[in-house]
Design an enzyme around this catalytic site. Structure first.
Site, mmCIF file in Angstrom:
data_model
loop_
_atom_site.group_PDB
_atom_site.id
_atom_site.type_symbol
_atom_site.label_atom_id
_atom_site.label_comp_id
_atom_site.label_asym_id
_atom_site.label_seq_id
_atom_site.Cartn_x
_atom_site.Cartn_y
_atom_site.Cartn_z
ATOM 1 N N CYS A 32 0.359 -0.633 0.000
ATOM 2 C CA CYS A 32 0.000 0.000 0.000
ATOM 3 C C CYS A 32 0.734 1.297 0.000
ATOM 4 C CB CYS A 32 -0.846 -0.541 1.035
ATOM 5 S SG CYS A 32 -1.313 -2.272 0.586
ATOM 6 N N THR A 33 0.269 2.143 -0.066
ATOM 7 C CA THR A 33 0.841 3.413 -0.488
ATOM 8 C C THR A 33 2.002 3.842 0.409
ATOM 9 O OG1 THR A 33 -1.266 4.083 -1.441
ATOM 10 C CG2 THR A 33 0.288 5.845 -0.920
ATOM 11 N N ARG A 37 -0.127 -8.943 3.959
ATOM 12 C CA ARG A 37 1.117 -8.207 3.710
ATOM 13 C C ARG A 37 2.315 -9.124 3.958
ATOM 14 N NH1 ARG A 37 -0.832 -3.255 3.003
ATOM 15 N NH2 ARG A 37 -2.696 -2.640 4.170
#
Length: 215
Positions: free
Chosen positions: A38-39, A122
């Site tokens: 994610c970012t 993740r």
């Protein structure tokens, strides 16, 4: 996808695949060298990429979306984090690679996209030049990864492979290390003249930062 692949373990050979990425099509085994991802996370890895590159490490990311959507996402990543992301991001919208690498979320049944397909958890893999998996870290979807820890493990693995040592808890480059059990005492006295024996199985020795991969 009812028949799950054999689980990956430390020491497993990393499965090969071809995939479309943000820099074009890749063959994974041809791409990797000593590869971890994610970012906010990708931005943080992008900022640390020079440190990974200095250690001979290539970064690659994977997202359960299309490559086209990644191009706009990279702009957001760079804007939010102040980075310039250059490493490839794999587009794995059908989850084939995530399935092969056992990266799908089996705990949070709400962690799915609009089509009901599970998002990835993740995960971080470090894969060595022999394509052997040396580290697997898996975080829940709600928790961001720790880039400093990934870099620390790279330093630990490379330093251990080079110097016949292992690293104790909370080790960072420059701290004392443990002489590897495969090194007998006579060899150890020659290799590590400043060695201290705490227990027959626990032998510490100084190792300066310039003798590690962080130098």
């Amino acid at each position: 996808m009812s028949d799950r692949p054999d689980p990956l373990r430390l020491g497993s050979k990393a499965p090969n695949f071809t995939a479309e990425t943000t820099i074009g099509k890749i063959d994974f085994h041809e791409f990797i060298d000593f590869t971890p991802v994610c970012t906010t996370e990708l931005g943080a890895f992008a900022k640390l990429e020079p440190e990974f590159a200095r250690r001979g490490v290539k970064l690659i990311g994977l997202s359960a979306n299309s490559v086209d959507s990644h191009q706009a996402w990279i702009k957001d990543i760079d804007e939010v984090s102040g980075s310039k992301l250059t490493f490839p991001i794999i587009g794995d919208k059908d989850r084939k690679i995530a399935y092969t690498y056992d990266m799908l979320d089996h705990q949070d049944i709400t962690n799915v996209d609009q089509k009901g397909l599970p998002f990835t958890v993740r995960s971080v893999f470090i894969i060595d030049p022999k394509k052997i998996i040396r580290l697997i870290l898996t975080y829940p979807a709600s928790t961001g990864r720790n880039t400093a820890e990934v870099l620390r493990v790279v330093d630990s693995l490379q330093t251990g492979d080079k110097n016949k040592v292992t690293t104790p808890i909370n080790w960072v480059p420059g701290d004392d290390v443990i002489v590897h059990p495969s090194v007998n005492n006579e060899q150890a006295k020659t290799l590590f003249p400043k060695m201290t024996t705490v227990k027959p199985y626990l032998r510490f020795t100084p190792l300066s930062k310039d003798q590690t991969s962080a130098a």
